[in-house]
Design a protein around this motif. Structure first.
Motif, mmCIF file in Angstrom:
data_model
loop_
_atom_site.group_PDB
_atom_site.id
_atom_site.type_symbol
_atom_site.label_atom_id
_atom_site.label_comp_id
_atom_site.label_asym_id
_atom_site.label_seq_id
_atom_site.Cartn_x
_atom_site.Cartn_y
_atom_site.Cartn_z
ATOM 1 N N THR A 186 0.846 -1.190 0.000
ATOM 2 C CA THR A 186 0.000 0.000 0.000
ATOM 3 C C THR A 186 0.880 1.238 0.000
ATOM 4 O O THR A 186 2.042 1.187 0.419
ATOM 5 N N THR A 187 0.336 2.335 -0.430
ATOM 6 C CA THR A 187 1.124 3.570 -0.437
ATOM 7 C C THR A 187 1.533 4.004 0.975
ATOM 8 O O THR A 187 2.683 4.430 1.167
ATOM 9 N N ASP A 213 5.425 4.460 1.767
ATOM 10 C CA ASP A 213 5.896 5.773 2.217
ATOM 11 C C ASP A 213 6.621 5.653 3.555
ATOM 12 O O ASP A 213 7.649 6.311 3.778
ATOM 13 N N THR A 225 6.229 0.914 -7.394
ATOM 14 C CA THR A 225 5.337 2.057 -7.597
ATOM 15 C C THR A 225 5.187 2.421 -9.068
ATOM 16 O O THR A 225 5.122 3.592 -9.433
ATOM 17 N N MET A 234 0.372 5.298 -7.618
ATOM 18 C CA MET A 234 1.485 5.299 -6.671
ATOM 19 C C MET A 234 2.573 6.290 -7.069
ATOM 20 O O MET A 234 3.691 6.228 -6.570
ATOM 21 N N THR A 250 4.185 8.285 -4.200
ATOM 22 C CA THR A 250 5.111 7.480 -3.401
ATOM 23 C C THR A 250 6.432 7.313 -4.139
ATOM 24 O O THR A 250 7.514 7.342 -3.527
#
Length: 720
Positions: free
Chosen positions: A536-537, A541, A571, A576, A579
């Motif tokens: 997930t972002t 991150d 990404t 994304m 990110t």
């Protein structure tokens, strides 16, 4: 065509193997049959489902093309012909294809059904004729469609159908019959629907804007109703469209023509005309740098009109420094009651904060938007926080004691008090009383208003306060005492949290401490995502910030590099991209040590939204262009990003790293055009920030140009 013929091979199609917007298209046969059934409610639901699945938000799918013959057959059979013709036209013109559908396949499918569509250009029902014209034109098939349109033009009497025929000729025959048709339709005795279509056509054809066009538009206002039954969804706001098209021409004459229309419309004593003009004015100020200066006076005058004041306030936000002239009118509105006063005071807080402060104090509980403007004040524009006012301090203290205090208000009040520093020390008791209720943001305010008295409650909150507020308390305590122990303890716990947002926040705070936080290296390593974690972002991150923290604490980039490389690899998807930008920015901070990331960074140059950060990282790693051609390609990429509103500030940052002294005259000319042209450069994509972000871009671009000019003068003196 009867329904038996329409559905003859319907069940022979591999619908289950095809996809539409919601997955398998196996439900299409049932929807098509329901559409032709006797149950009106079921037919209406089927029509809605077909639109949603075959033309979802303008996108088409492999099932869309396969369904076209059945849709056209239903049209020929008289089943909801108008609705289905519009659907066919939308499928034909869509360029947003999904799931591997070859570009042009849907348009070709509709072209193949023109023998069923074109006869309906002569249908008895005017609505069907209009829809048939629109659908046929969307195919772009000039040879079969244009002659039919021109023949119908000679005998068509209904204004909406004539408007559709005119628009079709403009699209299919711009260098031929369209010019004469547009000229004829501008005649004063033509219906309004046709005249506004002729104005659109003139703009589409690139014809010079004349007094005739100006005088045509003015009596047609408000023009919204003239296009309400047209199918072109991009022109449902005629005045806005006309002004936008004139501004896009980017000439002084066309800009003045646009502003003259708006100036006139804003002064018309008609609420509907003004409403249309106010929206168009707001959008003009968003897109044009010269619009605020030209339109400020008529716009500000509408603040005195009760029916226009609300939309005028919305547009006022886009005037930038020209909104200062509105302060007297804003003060009058802000002195009244209701949410209109709140919005006026919000604008006044930006335009004249000294004048706004006592008004905010008087009705603080009823002014949430104004309070938001006060606590989020643009410090860079006015040299400091929102003005301190003793009455406002008293009002803020009173609000802090209200039991029902909730939502954004406590956040805004604490931020406002914190911005005043020790002048807000009298509010310390009220703030301290709220530490348990709002542990995430009260600690910073306590430390700001009375750092001496704040130590004890912050020590307690950092150790035994609500878990969600311990980090804020420990960080605020550290700013006062410099004591690391409570903060390190809390950061270790935060790094072990499940929520990646908390982990990321802790990683950043740890990095800020540098080698003083070396004890947190093991928790940082443990906090990194694993192969079992969902991609997930927020998770990625957090990994980027953990990697940077490890580097800051150890001085060794060895652990950070594979993490950043993995994030860059993960990404690739559109959603994304930010990110990926964060990862590139992290690589830039590592400098030459991140040289192994160059291949991934170079791949990112293909995406305009990512390219500036990727370029900045490449330059930071030492990958400066070795040849003039490589330098030119990179400069072109960055300038193109700014021209396309794709991270323009990042593009300027990368151009600075590339070296302004190395830019050619042609490249500097492109940069100067961006800095001085009338069209704004959008830095964030948010209308609310369009003016301020463009101002920041202008200032940065001009500074870069000055640096380049100074470098050239220095070189000239050295060689002279």
């Amino acid at each position: 065509m009867d329904l038996v013929q329409v559905f003859a091979d319907l069940d022979a199609q591999p619908w289950a193997e095809l996809e539409h917007a919601y997955g398998s298209a196996e439900d299409l046969p049932g929807q098509l049959r329901a559409l032709a059934g006797a149950d009106e409610e079921a037919a209406g639901e089927a029509l809605s489902e077909l639109y949603s699945s075959l033309l979802h938000q303008g996108s088409v799918y492999e099932a869309s093309a396969r369904a076209v013959p059945y849709l056209a057959g239903l049209v020929a059979a008289g089943v909801r012909a108008g609705d289905l013709l519009v659907l066919l036209g939308g499928i034909a013109e869509s360029e947003a294809v999904h799931d591997g559908t070859p570009p042009g396949e849907c348009q070709a499918a509709v072209i193949g059904q023109l023998p069923l569509i074109l006869p309906l250009v002569d249908a008895e029902d005017g609505a069907v004729r209009q829809a048939a014209v629109w659908a046929a034109v969307r195919t772009g098939a000039v040879e079969p469609v244009l002659p039919v349109l021109l023949r119908r033009w000679e005998r068509e009497e209904q204004p909406l159908v004539r408007a559709e025929l005119l628009a079709g000729a403009v699209l299919l025959d711009p260098a031929g019959a369209a010019v004469g048709m547009v000229t004829a339709a501008l005649e004063a005795d033509a219906p309004g629907e046709l005249r506004i279509a002729a104005v659109f056509g003139s703009l589409d054809l690139g014809l010079p804007w004349t007094g005739t066009h100006h005088q045509t538009v003015l009596p047609l206002l408000p023009a919204d109703q003239l296009v309400a039954r047209r199918f072109d969804l991009e022109r449902t706001e005629p005045l806005h469209h006309i002004v936008d098209a004139l501004l896009d021409r980017d000439t002084s004459a066309d800009r003045e023509a646009a502003f003259a229309l708006l100036d006139f419309a804003l002064r018309v004593p008609d609420d509907e005309v003004r409403a249309e003009a106010l929206w168009a004015t707001e959008q003009a100020c968003v897109s044009s740098r010269s619009a605020p200066a030209r339109l400020a006076n008529p716009l500000i005058a509408l603040l005195d009109d009760p029916a226009s004041a609300r939309p005028a306030l919305s547009a006022l936000d886009k005037l930038g420094p020209y909104a200062v002239a509105a302060t007297p009118a804003l003060a009058v509105l802000a002195s009244q009651g209701g949410d209109l006063a709140d919005r006026a005071l919000k604008a006044l807080a930006v335009a004249d904060p000294e004048r706004a402060a006592p008004l905010l104090a008087r009705d603080l509980s009823e002014r949430p938007e104004a309070l938001g403007a006060a606590c989020g004040f643009p410090y860079e524009s006015h040299g400091g926080p929102f003005p301190y006012h003793p009455e406002l301090l008293i009002a803020a203290r009173a609000r802090l004691t209200v039991p029902e205090l909730e939502g954004n208000e406590p956040i805004r009040l604490t931020r406002l008090l914190a911005s005043w520093g020790e002048r807000a020390a009298p509010a310390f008791p009220e703030l301290a009383a709220l530490l348990g209720r709002f542990p995430a943001f009260v600690p910073a305010a306590l430390a700001a208003v009375d750092p001496v008295r704040a130590v004890v409650p912050l020590e307690e909150a950092a150790v035994s306060g609500p878990e969600r507020g311990r980090f804020a308390a420990a960080r605020a305590l550290h700013t006062i005492t410099g004591d690391l122990e409570p903060l390190l303890t809390v950061l270790a716990a935060e790094l072990a949290a499940v929520d990646p947002h908390r982990v990321r926040q802790a990683a950043r705070a740890t990095a800020d401490l540098g080698k003083d936080a070396a004890v947190l290296v093991p928790p940082l390593r443990t906090a990194l995502g694993t192969d079992d974690d969902p991609v997930t972002t927020p998770r990625l991150d957090a990994d980027v910030d953990i990697a940077l923290a490890l580097w800051r604490l150890t001085g060794d980039p060895g652990e950070a590099l594979p993490v950043i490389a993995a994030v860059l690899e993960a990404t690739g998807g559109e959603w994304m991209r930010w990110t990926a930008v964060n990862a590139a920015r992290a690589a830039a901070r590592l400098g030459p040590a991140a040289a192994t990331l160059r291949p991934a960074l170079e791949r990112g140059l293909a995406d305009p939204e990512r390219a500036p950060s990727m370029a900045l990282a490449l330059l930071a790693t030492g990958a400066a262009p070795q040849h003039r051609a490589d330098h030119a390609r990179l400069a072109d990429t960055l300038l193109s990003c700014a021209e396309r509103h794709a991270d323009p500030m990042g593009a300027l940052e990368a151009l600075t790293a590339l070296g302004p002294e190395s830019l050619t005259e042609a490249e500097l000319h492109r940069l100067a055009t961006l800095a001085e042209r009338d069209h704004r450069v959008w830095g964030t994509g948010l209308e609310s920030d369009a003016v301020s972000s463009d101002t920041r871009f202008q200032e940065a671009a001009r500074a870069l140009l000055r640096t380049a000019s100074a470098s050239r003068r220095t070189d000239a003196r050295a060689t002279g």
